[in-house]
Design a protein around this motif. Structure first.
Motif, PDB file in Angstrom:
ATOM      1  N   ARG A  18      -8.029   3.667   2.256  1.00  0.00           N
ATOM      2  CA  ARG A  18      -8.252   2.326   2.825  1.00  0.00           C
ATOM      3  C   ARG A  18      -9.279   1.544   2.005  1.00  0.00           C
ATOM      4  O   ARG A  18      -9.172   0.335   1.864  1.00  0.00           O
ATOM      5  CB  ARG A  18      -8.763   2.430   4.250  1.00  0.00           C
ATOM      6  N   LYS A  53       0.981   4.161  -2.814  1.00  0.00           N
ATOM      7  CA  LYS A  53       0.644   5.543  -2.424  1.00  0.00           C
ATOM      8  C   LYS A  53       1.715   6.547  -2.858  1.00  0.00           C
ATOM      9  O   LYS A  53       1.397   7.709  -3.090  1.00  0.00           O
ATOM     10  CB  LYS A  53       0.445   5.637  -0.920  1.00  0.00           C
ATOM     11  N   VAL A  60      -4.894   7.011  -3.083  1.00  0.00           N
ATOM     12  CA  VAL A  60      -5.299   5.699  -2.579  1.00  0.00           C
ATOM     13  C   VAL A  60      -5.776   5.822  -1.131  1.00  0.00           C
ATOM     14  O   VAL A  60      -5.121   6.434  -0.297  1.00  0.00           O
ATOM     15  CB  VAL A  60      -4.127   4.690  -2.678  1.00  0.00           C
ATOM     16  N   VAL A 109      -4.792  -3.085  -4.979  1.00  0.00           N
ATOM     17  CA  VAL A 109      -4.932  -1.659  -4.694  1.00  0.00           C
ATOM     18  C   VAL A 109      -5.482  -1.004  -5.957  1.00  0.00           C
ATOM     19  O   VAL A 109      -4.844  -1.046  -7.010  1.00  0.00           O
ATOM     20  CB  VAL A 109      -3.587  -1.015  -4.301  1.00  0.00           C
ATOM     21  N   VAL A 139      -7.957  -0.604  -0.950  1.00  0.00           N
ATOM     22  CA  VAL A 139      -7.052  -1.724  -0.689  1.00  0.00           C
ATOM     23  C   VAL A 139      -7.848  -2.933  -0.210  1.00  0.00           C
ATOM     24  O   VAL A 139      -8.638  -2.833   0.728  1.00  0.00           O
ATOM     25  CB  VAL A 139      -5.998  -1.348   0.379  1.00  0.00           C
ATOM     26  N   THR A 152       0.828  -1.208   0.000  1.00  0.00           N
ATOM     27  CA  THR A 152       0.000   0.000   0.000  1.00  0.00           C
ATOM     28  C   THR A 152       0.860   1.254   0.000  1.00  0.00           C
ATOM     29  O   THR A 152       0.595   2.203  -0.757  1.00  0.00           O
ATOM     30  CB  THR A 152      -0.955   0.006   1.208  1.00  0.00           C
TER      31      THR A 152
END
Length: 91
Positions: free
Chosen positions: A46, A38, A44, A64, A49, A34
């Motif tokens: 939560r 990012k 991006v 993602v 993901v 993640t």
């Protein structure tokens, strides 16, 4: 048709694209993937993901969802993800 349009056949950029990587079934792996994504796609969240354990529970796939600006944008993300030692494969 430009060379870039030929290379990106099937995709019209910008677009949403699911970046996927498989590795160990640990929270650290999810965080690592993640954070890499990012760096290239700061939007991006939560909600972007998702992870799913393998049937054995040893591995997990991390997806993602990113807003890809170009083919090069995706290539840069995947190049960095593939440098993570724990990554088994990417898709």
């Amino acid at each position: 048709m430009t060379e870039q349009e030929k290379d990106a056949k099937g995709f019209e950029f910008p677009c949403e694209y699911p970046v996927k990587a498989m590795g160990p079934n640990t929270e650290e792996f999810v965080v690592k993937i993640t954070e890499i994504v990012k760096q290239h796609a700061p939007e991006v969240s939560r909600n972007s993901v998702h992870s799913r354990k393998s049937s054995s529970g040893k591995y997990q796939s991390v997806t993602v969802l990113v807003y890809a600006h170009s083919k090069d944008h995706l290539i840069n993300i995947y190049q960095e993800i593939r440098q993570v030692e724990e990554v088994v494969w990417t898709l």
